[in-house]
Design an enzyme around this catalytic site. Structure first.
Site, PDB file in Angstrom:
ATOM      1  N   LYS A  65      25.604  97.594   3.411  1.00 27.43           N
ATOM      2  CA  LYS A  65      26.749  98.288   2.805  1.00 27.43           C
ATOM      3  C   LYS A  65      28.092  97.880   3.421  1.00 27.43           C
ATOM      4  O   LYS A  65      29.129  98.037   2.786  1.00 27.43           O
ATOM      5  CB  LYS A  65      26.578  99.807   2.914  1.00 27.43           C
ATOM      6  CG  LYS A  65      25.496 100.352   2.003  1.00 27.43           C
ATOM      7  CD  LYS A  65      25.461 101.862   2.092  1.00 27.43           C
ATOM      8  CE  LYS A  65      24.402 102.452   1.187  1.00 27.43           C
ATOM      9  NZ  LYS A  65      24.494 103.905   1.111  1.00 27.43           N
ATOM     10  N   ASN A  86      28.453 100.453  -2.040  1.00 25.49           N
ATOM     11  CA  ASN A  86      27.076 100.530  -2.547  1.00 25.49           C
ATOM     12  C   ASN A  86      26.959 100.046  -3.989  1.00 25.49           C
ATOM     13  O   ASN A  86      25.872 100.041  -4.545  1.00 25.49           O
ATOM     14  CB  ASN A  86      26.493 101.947  -2.393  1.00 25.49           C
ATOM     15  CG  ASN A  86      27.073 102.919  -3.389  1.00 25.49           C
ATOM     16  OD1 ASN A  86      28.113 102.663  -3.996  1.00 25.49           O
ATOM     17  ND2 ASN A  86      26.412 104.040  -3.569  1.00 25.49           N
ATOM     18  N   ASP A 100      28.609 106.903  -3.946  1.00 23.08           N
ATOM     19  CA  ASP A 100      28.062 108.127  -3.322  1.00 23.08           C
ATOM     20  C   ASP A 100      29.101 109.246  -3.356  1.00 23.08           C
ATOM     21  O   ASP A 100      28.775 110.419  -3.559  1.00 23.08           O
ATOM     22  CB  ASP A 100      27.667 107.870  -1.865  1.00 23.08           C
ATOM     23  CG  ASP A 100      26.288 107.231  -1.750  1.00 23.08           C
ATOM     24  OD1 ASP A 100      25.521 107.330  -2.724  1.00 23.08           O
ATOM     25  OD2 ASP A 100      26.000 106.633  -0.705  1.00 23.08           O
ATOM     26  N   GLY A 125      26.436 110.322   9.536  1.00 20.65           N
ATOM     27  CA  GLY A 125      25.986 108.974   9.186  1.00 20.65           C
ATOM     28  C   GLY A 125      26.632 108.499   7.883  1.00 20.65           C
ATOM     29  O   GLY A 125      27.662 109.026   7.449  1.00 20.65           O
ATOM     30  N   LYS A 153      30.401 109.935  17.658  1.00 22.87           N
ATOM     31  CA  LYS A 153      30.280 109.528  16.250  1.00 22.87           C
ATOM     32  C   LYS A 153      31.025 110.523  15.356  1.00 22.87           C
ATOM     33  O   LYS A 153      31.754 110.145  14.442  1.00 22.87           O
ATOM     34  CB  LYS A 153      28.793 109.491  15.887  1.00 22.87           C
ATOM     35  CG  LYS A 153      28.445 108.671  14.685  1.00 22.87           C
ATOM     36  CD  LYS A 153      26.932 108.457  14.689  1.00 22.87           C
ATOM     37  CE  LYS A 153      26.403 107.978  13.381  1.00 22.87           C
ATOM     38  NZ  LYS A 153      24.939 107.851  13.392  1.00 22.87           N
ATOM     39  N   LEU A 219      21.333 116.850   0.587  1.00 23.09           N
ATOM     40  CA  LEU A 219      21.273 115.482   0.053  1.00 23.09           C
ATOM     41  C   LEU A 219      19.841 114.974  -0.088  1.00 23.09           C
ATOM     42  O   LEU A 219      19.583 114.016  -0.806  1.00 23.09           O
ATOM     43  CB  LEU A 219      22.069 114.522   0.955  1.00 23.09           C
ATOM     44  CG  LEU A 219      23.502 114.233   0.503  1.00 23.09           C
ATOM     45  CD1 LEU A 219      24.331 115.503   0.496  1.00 23.09           C
ATOM     46  CD2 LEU A 219      24.163 113.198   1.384  1.00 23.09           C
TER      47      LEU A 219
END
Ligand code: NAP
Length: 288
Positions: A65, A86, A100, A125, A153, A219
Protein backbone atom coordinates in the site's frame (compact mmCIF):
# COMPACT_ATOMS: atom_id res chain seq x y z
CA UNK A 1 -18.40 -3.65 -24.86
CA UNK A 2 -15.03 -5.38 -24.30
CA UNK A 3 -14.36 -6.93 -20.92
CA UNK A 4 -12.60 -4.68 -18.42
CA UNK A 5 -9.74 -6.11 -16.46
CA UNK A 6 -8.97 -5.55 -12.75
CA UNK A 7 -7.17 -7.40 -9.98
CA UNK A 8 -6.02 -7.44 -6.37
CA UNK A 9 -2.30 -7.54 -5.62
CA UNK A 10 -0.66 -8.43 -2.31
CA UNK A 11 1.63 -10.97 -0.66
CA UNK A 12 1.02 -13.47 0.74
CA UNK A 13 -2.61 -13.61 -0.35
CA UNK A 14 -4.62 -16.13 1.63
CA UNK A 15 -8.35 -16.39 1.17
CA UNK A 16 -9.84 -13.05 0.13
CA UNK A 17 -13.47 -11.98 -0.24
CA UNK A 18 -12.50 -9.41 -2.89
CA UNK A 19 -13.19 -11.45 -6.09
CA UNK A 20 -16.64 -12.45 -4.76
CA UNK A 21 -17.57 -8.85 -3.89
CA UNK A 22 -16.20 -7.35 -7.12
CA UNK A 23 -17.95 -9.95 -9.32
CA UNK A 24 -21.22 -9.03 -7.58
CA UNK A 25 -20.57 -5.34 -8.19
CA UNK A 26 -19.89 -5.99 -11.90
CA UNK A 27 -23.11 -8.01 -12.15
CA UNK A 28 -25.10 -5.20 -10.49
CA UNK A 29 -23.64 -2.47 -12.68
CA UNK A 30 -24.10 -4.47 -15.89
CA UNK A 31 -20.43 -4.00 -16.82
CA UNK A 32 -18.42 -6.91 -18.20
CA UNK A 33 -15.39 -7.11 -15.96
CA UNK A 34 -12.91 -9.68 -14.76
CA UNK A 35 -11.37 -9.43 -11.27
CA UNK A 36 -8.27 -11.54 -10.69
CA UNK A 37 -5.92 -12.06 -7.78
CA UNK A 38 -2.13 -11.69 -8.15
CA UNK A 39 0.17 -12.79 -5.34
CA UNK A 40 3.37 -10.90 -6.15
CA UNK A 41 6.57 -11.73 -4.30
CA UNK A 42 8.49 -8.60 -3.19
CA UNK A 43 11.37 -9.21 -5.63
CA UNK A 44 8.85 -9.39 -8.53
CA UNK A 45 6.97 -6.20 -7.62
CA UNK A 46 8.86 -3.79 -9.93
CA UNK A 47 8.72 -6.25 -12.85
CA UNK A 48 4.94 -6.58 -12.43
CA UNK A 49 4.18 -2.85 -12.66
CA UNK A 50 4.02 -2.62 -16.47
CA UNK A 51 1.41 -5.37 -16.75
CA UNK A 52 -0.56 -3.94 -13.80
CA UNK A 53 -0.64 -0.48 -15.39
CA UNK A 54 -1.96 -2.00 -18.65
CA UNK A 55 -5.11 -3.13 -16.80
CA UNK A 56 -8.12 -0.86 -16.23
CA UNK A 57 -7.33 -0.67 -12.53
CA UNK A 58 -6.28 -2.68 -9.51
CA UNK A 59 -6.53 -2.90 -5.74
CA UNK A 60 -3.59 -3.19 -3.39
CA UNK A 61 -3.33 -4.90 -0.05
CA UNK A 62 -0.53 -5.65 2.43
CA UNK A 63 2.45 -5.19 1.97
CA UNK A 64 2.29 -2.87 -1.08
CA UNK A 65 0.00 0.00 0.00
CA UNK A 66 2.98 2.35 0.46
CA UNK A 67 5.33 0.91 -2.17
CA UNK A 68 2.79 1.56 -4.95
CA UNK A 69 2.83 5.31 -4.20
CA UNK A 70 6.07 5.81 -6.18
CA UNK A 71 4.60 3.98 -9.17
CA UNK A 72 1.53 6.16 -9.83
CA UNK A 73 1.45 9.54 -11.61
CA UNK A 74 -0.81 11.23 -9.08
CA UNK A 75 -2.41 10.73 -5.65
CA UNK A 76 -6.01 11.54 -4.73
CA UNK A 77 -6.55 13.49 -1.48
CA UNK A 78 -7.63 10.30 0.33
CA UNK A 79 -4.28 8.65 -0.46
CA UNK A 80 -2.33 11.78 0.47
CA UNK A 81 -4.09 11.97 3.83
CA UNK A 82 -3.82 8.27 4.70
CA UNK A 83 -0.32 7.88 3.23
CA UNK A 84 -1.45 4.62 1.63
CA UNK A 85 -3.00 3.54 -1.66
CA UNK A 86 -5.42 0.64 -2.00
CA UNK A 87 -6.92 1.47 -5.41
CA UNK A 88 -5.29 2.55 -8.67
CA UNK A 89 -7.08 3.69 -11.81
CA UNK A 90 -4.98 3.23 -14.94
CA UNK A 91 -5.19 5.01 -18.27
CA UNK A 92 -3.43 8.05 -19.68
CA UNK A 93 -2.35 8.74 -16.10
CA UNK A 94 -2.43 6.39 -13.14
CA UNK A 95 -4.05 7.73 -9.97
CA UNK A 96 -3.80 6.28 -6.46
CA UNK A 97 -6.72 6.41 -4.01
CA UNK A 98 -7.51 5.18 -0.53
CA UNK A 99 -11.06 3.84 -0.66
CA UNK A 100 -10.99 2.56 2.96
CA UNK A 101 -11.69 6.12 4.04
CA UNK A 102 -14.72 6.41 1.75
CA UNK A 103 -15.77 2.86 2.68
CA UNK A 104 -15.81 3.69 6.37
CA UNK A 105 -17.84 6.89 5.86
CA UNK A 106 -20.28 5.03 3.56
CA UNK A 107 -20.64 2.12 5.99
CA UNK A 108 -21.57 4.46 8.85
CA UNK A 109 -24.15 6.26 6.67
CA UNK A 110 -25.55 2.88 5.68
CA UNK A 111 -25.90 1.91 9.37
CA UNK A 112 -27.42 5.27 10.32
CA UNK A 113 -24.45 6.08 12.57
CA UNK A 114 -23.32 9.73 12.75
CA UNK A 115 -19.66 10.64 12.47
CA UNK A 116 -19.52 13.53 14.91
CA UNK A 117 -18.33 14.68 18.36
CA UNK A 118 -16.05 12.40 20.37
CA UNK A 119 -14.79 9.22 18.66
CA UNK A 120 -12.80 6.42 20.27
CA UNK A 121 -10.63 4.52 17.79
CA UNK A 122 -9.00 1.31 19.03
CA UNK A 123 -5.78 0.67 17.10
CA UNK A 124 -3.31 2.80 15.16
CA UNK A 125 -2.51 0.52 12.20
CA UNK A 126 -3.39 0.85 8.51
CA UNK A 127 -7.17 0.60 8.88
CA UNK A 128 -7.20 2.90 11.94
CA UNK A 129 -5.43 5.57 9.86
CA UNK A 130 -8.25 5.56 7.28
CA UNK A 131 -10.85 5.71 10.08
CA UNK A 132 -8.97 8.49 11.88
CA UNK A 133 -8.62 10.68 8.78
CA UNK A 134 -12.28 10.12 7.86
CA UNK A 135 -13.29 11.21 11.38
CA UNK A 136 -10.82 14.12 11.35
CA UNK A 137 -12.28 15.36 8.05
CA UNK A 138 -15.67 15.36 9.79
CA UNK A 139 -14.10 17.51 12.55
CA UNK A 140 -14.59 14.90 15.25
CA UNK A 141 -12.57 14.90 18.46
CA UNK A 142 -10.41 11.77 18.27
CA UNK A 143 -9.10 9.51 20.98
CA UNK A 144 -6.79 6.86 19.58
CA UNK A 145 -6.35 3.97 22.02
CA UNK A 146 -3.24 1.84 21.64
CA UNK A 147 -1.84 -1.04 23.63
CA UNK A 148 1.16 -0.62 25.91
CA UNK A 149 4.35 -0.56 23.83
CA UNK A 150 2.68 1.23 20.89
CA UNK A 151 2.38 4.67 22.48
CA UNK A 152 4.76 6.17 19.92
CA UNK A 153 2.71 4.81 17.00
CA UNK A 154 -0.43 6.45 18.42
CA UNK A 155 1.34 9.74 19.04
CA UNK A 156 2.87 9.74 15.54
CA UNK A 157 -0.58 9.31 14.01
CA UNK A 158 -1.97 12.17 16.12
CA UNK A 159 0.92 14.44 15.06
CA UNK A 160 0.36 13.55 11.40
CA UNK A 161 -3.36 14.33 11.69
CA UNK A 162 -2.55 17.68 13.35
CA UNK A 163 -0.12 18.56 10.54
CA UNK A 164 -2.46 17.61 7.69
CA UNK A 165 -5.73 18.80 9.26
CA UNK A 166 -4.74 21.48 11.80
CA UNK A 167 -8.30 22.11 13.07
CA UNK A 168 -8.58 18.59 14.42
CA UNK A 169 -8.18 17.53 18.01
CA UNK A 170 -6.56 14.08 18.21
CA UNK A 171 -5.05 12.48 21.30
CA UNK A 172 -3.39 9.09 21.80
CA UNK A 173 -4.20 7.15 24.97
CA UNK A 174 -3.53 3.70 26.33
CA UNK A 175 -6.33 1.13 26.29
CA UNK A 176 -5.71 0.86 30.05
CA UNK A 177 -6.62 4.56 30.44
CA UNK A 178 -9.99 4.53 28.63
CA UNK A 179 -11.79 4.33 31.99
CA UNK A 180 -10.14 7.55 33.14
CA UNK A 181 -11.77 9.53 30.28
CA UNK A 182 -14.91 11.36 31.35
CA UNK A 183 -18.25 11.14 29.60
CA UNK A 184 -19.60 9.31 26.58
CA UNK A 185 -18.20 8.53 23.14
CA UNK A 186 -20.47 9.24 20.18
CA UNK A 187 -18.84 6.28 18.44
CA UNK A 188 -16.26 3.60 19.25
CA UNK A 189 -14.46 1.88 16.37
CA UNK A 190 -12.51 -1.34 16.62
CA UNK A 191 -9.60 -1.15 14.17
CA UNK A 192 -7.61 -3.97 15.83
CA UNK A 193 -7.82 -7.71 15.09
CA UNK A 194 -9.12 -8.38 18.64
CA UNK A 195 -12.18 -10.64 18.30
CA UNK A 196 -11.32 -11.80 14.77
CA UNK A 197 -11.58 -15.46 13.79
CA UNK A 198 -10.33 -17.75 15.32
CA UNK A 199 -10.11 -15.70 18.57
CA UNK A 200 -13.82 -14.94 18.54
CA UNK A 201 -14.46 -14.66 22.29
CA UNK A 202 -12.38 -11.49 22.81
CA UNK A 203 -13.61 -7.89 22.84
CA UNK A 204 -11.31 -4.87 22.65
CA UNK A 205 -13.68 -2.94 24.97
CA UNK A 206 -15.26 -4.07 28.24
CA UNK A 207 -19.04 -4.14 28.66
CA UNK A 208 -18.86 -1.02 30.88
CA UNK A 209 -16.87 0.83 28.22
CA UNK A 210 -19.31 -0.24 25.49
CA UNK A 211 -22.17 1.11 27.61
CA UNK A 212 -20.54 4.55 27.40
CA UNK A 213 -20.81 4.58 23.57
CA UNK A 214 -23.75 5.84 21.53
CA UNK A 215 -22.68 3.65 18.62
CA UNK A 216 -20.09 0.97 17.81
CA UNK A 217 -18.49 -0.02 14.51
CA UNK A 218 -16.25 -3.09 14.30
CA UNK A 219 -14.02 -3.29 11.22
CA UNK A 220 -13.80 -7.06 11.67
CA UNK A 221 -16.07 -9.01 9.29
CA UNK A 222 -15.15 -12.57 10.32
CA UNK A 223 -17.08 -13.52 12.38
CA UNK A 224 -20.15 -11.62 11.19
CA UNK A 225 -20.90 -10.66 14.79
CA UNK A 226 -17.88 -10.20 17.03
CA UNK A 227 -18.13 -10.28 20.82
CA UNK A 228 -17.99 -6.45 20.73
CA UNK A 229 -21.01 -6.30 18.40
CA UNK A 230 -22.91 -8.92 20.42
CA UNK A 231 -22.49 -6.87 23.61
CA UNK A 232 -23.50 -3.63 21.86
CA UNK A 233 -26.58 -5.35 20.39
CA UNK A 234 -27.53 -6.78 23.77
CA UNK A 235 -27.75 -3.23 25.11
CA UNK A 236 -29.58 -1.81 22.09
CA UNK A 237 -26.56 0.27 21.04
CA UNK A 238 -26.48 1.12 17.33
CA UNK A 239 -23.75 -0.98 15.73
CA UNK A 240 -22.49 -2.66 12.62
CA UNK A 241 -19.61 -4.87 11.57
CA UNK A 242 -16.96 -4.62 8.89
CA UNK A 243 -18.46 -6.34 5.85
CA UNK A 244 -20.41 -3.19 4.96
CA UNK A 245 -17.14 -1.22 4.88
CA UNK A 246 -15.44 -3.92 2.81
CA UNK A 247 -18.26 -3.78 0.25
CA UNK A 248 -18.44 0.04 0.33
CA UNK A 249 -14.71 0.47 -0.29
CA UNK A 250 -14.94 -1.98 -3.21
CA UNK A 251 -17.98 -0.10 -4.58
CA UNK A 252 -15.96 3.13 -4.40
CA UNK A 253 -13.30 1.47 -6.60
CA UNK A 254 -15.96 0.81 -9.25
CA UNK A 255 -17.08 4.44 -9.04
CA UNK A 256 -13.46 5.50 -9.60
CA UNK A 257 -12.78 2.97 -12.39
CA UNK A 258 -15.85 3.48 -14.56
CA UNK A 259 -18.29 5.82 -12.80
CA UNK A 260 -20.58 3.14 -11.30
CA UNK A 261 -23.09 4.13 -8.60
CA UNK A 262 -24.83 1.63 -6.35
CA UNK A 263 -27.99 2.23 -4.36
CA UNK A 264 -28.40 1.26 -0.70
CA UNK A 265 -30.46 -1.85 -1.48
CA UNK A 266 -27.74 -3.19 -3.79
CA UNK A 267 -25.03 -2.56 -1.20
CA UNK A 268 -27.14 -4.22 1.52
CA UNK A 269 -27.76 -7.25 -0.71
CA UNK A 270 -24.08 -7.66 -1.65
CA UNK A 271 -23.08 -7.25 2.02
CA UNK A 272 -25.55 -9.98 3.06
CA UNK A 273 -24.40 -12.25 0.20
CA UNK A 274 -20.75 -11.72 1.12
CA UNK A 275 -21.52 -12.57 4.76
CA UNK A 276 -23.26 -15.76 3.63
CA UNK A 277 -20.33 -16.63 1.37
CA UNK A 278 -17.90 -16.09 4.24
CA UNK A 279 -20.05 -18.27 6.48
CA UNK A 280 -20.05 -20.97 3.79
CA UNK A 281 -16.25 -20.85 3.53
CA UNK A 282 -15.72 -20.90 7.27
CA UNK A 283 -18.57 -23.34 7.97
CA UNK A 284 -18.15 -24.72 11.44
CA UNK A 285 -15.38 -22.20 12.10
CA UNK A 286 -15.35 -18.46 12.60
CA UNK A 287 -18.36 -17.37 10.62
CA UNK A 288 -21.58 -17.76 12.53
P1 NAP B 1 -2.60 -3.46 11.32
O1 NAP B 1 -2.08 -2.43 10.40
O2 NAP B 1 -1.76 -4.66 11.65
O3 NAP B 1 -2.99 -2.71 12.70
C1 NAP B 1 -3.53 -3.41 13.78
C2 NAP B 1 -3.66 -2.48 14.97
O4 NAP B 1 -4.27 -3.22 16.03
C3 NAP B 1 -2.32 -2.00 15.52
O5 NAP B 1 -2.50 -0.72 16.08
C4 NAP B 1 -2.01 -3.04 16.60
O6 NAP B 1 -1.19 -2.55 17.63
C5 NAP B 1 -3.41 -3.24 17.16
N1 NAP B 1 -3.51 -4.52 17.86
C6 NAP B 1 -3.16 -5.73 17.39
N2 NAP B 1 -3.42 -6.67 18.32
C7 NAP B 1 -3.91 -6.00 19.41
C8 NAP B 1 -4.33 -6.42 20.71
N3 NAP B 1 -4.31 -7.72 21.05
N4 NAP B 1 -4.79 -5.48 21.55
C9 NAP B 1 -4.83 -4.18 21.21
N5 NAP B 1 -4.42 -3.72 20.00
C10 NAP B 1 -3.96 -4.63 19.12
O7 NAP B 1 -3.98 -4.06 10.79
P2 NAP B 1 -5.11 -3.29 9.94
O8 NAP B 1 -4.87 -3.51 8.50
O9 NAP B 1 -5.21 -1.92 10.47
O10 NAP B 1 -6.41 -4.16 10.32
C11 NAP B 1 -7.01 -4.08 11.60
C12 NAP B 1 -8.34 -4.84 11.57
O11 NAP B 1 -9.24 -4.19 10.67
C13 NAP B 1 -8.23 -6.29 11.09
O12 NAP B 1 -9.12 -7.07 11.83
C14 NAP B 1 -8.70 -6.23 9.64
O13 NAP B 1 -9.28 -7.45 9.20
C15 NAP B 1 -9.75 -5.12 9.73
N6 NAP B 1 -9.96 -4.40 8.46
C16 NAP B 1 -11.22 -4.33 7.98
C17 NAP B 1 -11.49 -3.60 6.84
C18 NAP B 1 -12.90 -3.53 6.30
O14 NAP B 1 -13.10 -3.05 5.19
N7 NAP B 1 -13.88 -3.94 7.07
C19 NAP B 1 -10.44 -2.95 6.17
C20 NAP B 1 -9.15 -3.04 6.69
C21 NAP B 1 -8.92 -3.78 7.85
P3 NAP B 1 0.41 -2.77 17.61
O15 NAP B 1 0.96 -1.65 16.80
O16 NAP B 1 0.76 -2.67 19.05
O17 NAP B 1 0.69 -4.12 17.03
Amino acid sequence: MSEKSFCLIGHPLGHTMSPFIHEQLFASSGVKGHYGVMDIAPDRFDFSLASLMSMDGFNITIPYKQRIIQAVNRLDRSAKLCGAVNTVSCGRESVGYNTDMYGFIGALEHAGISLCDKILICGAGGAARAVAFAAALSRCELLIAVRRGSEEKGELLCREIAEKLPDTHAKAILHDDIDSIDGHFSLAVNATPVGMYPHVGASVLTEDQILRCNAVYDLIYNPRKTELIKIAEKHGIKCDSGMSMLVMQAAKSHEIWYGAKFDNDTIAQITADAEDEMQRIFAGGGAE
